[in-house]
Structure formats: C-alpha cells, structure tokens
Motif scaffolding. Structure first.
Motif: not given
Length: 272
Positions: A160-161, A207-208, A213-214, A235-237
């Motif tokens: 879920v992004a 994911a963001v 994530l925060d 997942i970040e960036c």
C-alpha cells in the motif's frame, strides 16, 4: 507389419521428436535472451513496466541529511582496461527497503524477507492534493476506507503506497523540508492507518515517496514501531507513483540480500 514399414515408422517418430526438442530449445533460448517468442508472452502478461526507483548518487539526501553513498574508483578503463568502483553505502539511502529488523530487536533482516512478499499487488493512495496544502499530511484510516470504497478490498499480500507528489521535490531543499529548527516536514502514514492495515488487511508492505514511513515531524516513529515489528516491511523514496493506477499494477521489489541487514537500496519496478 513389414520390416520397411517398421523402419519408416521409427524414422518418422525420431524426426518428430527431434523437431519437438529443436522447437523447445529455440523457445527456451528466446526466453533467456528476451527475444523471439518470449516478447509476445511478456506483452500478453503486462501492458508496460514503470521504473519506481530514483537514481541515487552523492547528492541524494538521507533522513539525517548527509548523502548515503560514496564511490571510490579503484580501476579505470584507460589504465586497466575495465572500470570498478568501491562503494560505501548507507542502507537507508535512495529508493530503499526498511526491513522489519530496522525497528525491532529480532525482526526479519532484509535477506530473510520472504521472496513471495517482494512481488506485490500495488494499491496507491493519492493524497497529493492535500499534501500540496499541508506538508505534514498523513495517510489516515479514512483514506484507506475511501480507497476500498472506490477500488474494492486491499489485495492480499499488497504493498500500500502513499502518493504525495513529494518525489517531484527531489533535488531541492523541499524534499527534506527542514524548518529553522531542523525539524522535517513531509507526508507519511499515520500510525492508525498502519494499525488498520495490520488488523484488517493482508498487506505485507507500505511505501512512501518521502524519506520516512512516518511524517516528517514525527517525534517517536510510531508508524515504524507499529509496522515493522510485525514482520512487514517498508519502502521509502519510491518514485513513479504518478505513472501507475490506483489498483491493478504489480510491484516487483529487488531487495538486497546482505545477511543481517536492516534494509538497503532496491531496484523496484511496477508491471501494468
């Protein structure tokens, strides 16, 4: 049956088997090379591939600010006939995976994330309009409920992004968006949204398109601490969220596999 009839029958059978294996070898070779008959198979299974990975270099910021990669060229083509770089890489730089171990004492390290969890139905929650007005916007349970109302249940095993539009700020100070006191301001997942996904869905990843994530001003990394210790990963960036639909794409996460790692840069793409 006469002797000549038997011989002709055997000969025809051998030729038939030879043709079968020759054709089979050609198909296998084409698949390995990505040519010939393999291309229509890919085209039939996917409408396109979208790169979800930022190119990272010595200018790409980390959450703490300083870039997370250094490249030292040990061999060059002019002098040695080949190029080779020695890399020093922060696990959490560029488009990268947060393994459960990142925020837990004994969660899965990045090499232990089940392979099946790295190929995910992608569910994209778009909060870009809200984030344009409020840098500290967060994905909330209401956003998840609205997505479900529009698209149906969150798929089992999904990533879920959050699409906040933040990827477009990369290369500017607005990506980290630090204020005069050094506090960061960018969107993320509210801990209540993470809890809802844990309790009510089979999602395996969030994911963001931001550095965490925060959301940026989080004082306690509540979403990290809620999500990662359940052996789900983050997942970040993430890049390219403006090029994929809200539902229907499949995310392929090329996570690194260094033993005991808390995460690492990943090559990620979506198949449409």
């Amino acid at each position: 049956m006469c002797d000549i009839c038997v011989m002709n029958a055997v000969k025809e059978r051998m030729l038939s088997r030879r043709s079968f294996f020759t054709a089979g070898a050609a198909v296998t070779a084409a698949a390995a090379l990505g040519v010939g008959t393999a291309r229509p198979v890919l085209a039939a299974g996917a409408g396109g591939v979208v790169d979800m990975t930022h190119t990272y270099d010595a200018d790409f910021p980390t959450y703490f600010g300083p870039p997370g990669i250094a490249m030292d060229q040990k061999f060059n083509f002019a002098d040695n006939g080949f190029n080779l770089f020695e890399l020093t890489v922060n696990e959490h730089t560029g488009t990268h995976v947060d393994a459960p171990l990142h925020f837990s004492a004994d969660g899965q390290s990045v090499d232990a994330i089940p392979l099946g969890n790295l190929v995910c139905p992608l569910a994209v929650i778009d909060i870009a309009a809200r984030a344009a007005e409020d840098a500290d916007a967060q994905v909330t349970p209401d956003d998840i409920a609205a997505w479900i109302s529009a698209n149906g249940p969150i798929p089992e095993g999904a990533c879920v992004a959050m699409h906040s539009g933040w990827a477009a700020k990369l290369g500017s100070d607005g990506f980290r968006n630090a204020d005069g006191e050094g506090k960061l301001h960018f969107p993320g997942f509210h801990v209540e949204a993470a809890t809802m996904l844990i309790e009510e869905t089979g999602a395996v990843s969030i994911a963001v398109d931001t550095l965490s994530l925060d959301h940026g001003p989080s004082p306690d990394f509540a979403t990290h601490y809620a999500w990662l210790p359940t052996n789900r990963y983050g997942i970040e960036c993430l890049a390219g969220l403006d090029q994929v639909p809200a539902t229907g794409a499949t995310l392929v996460v090329g996570a690194p596999k260094h033993r005991g790692g808390s995460g690492g840069p990943a090559r990620i793409f979506a198949m449409l």
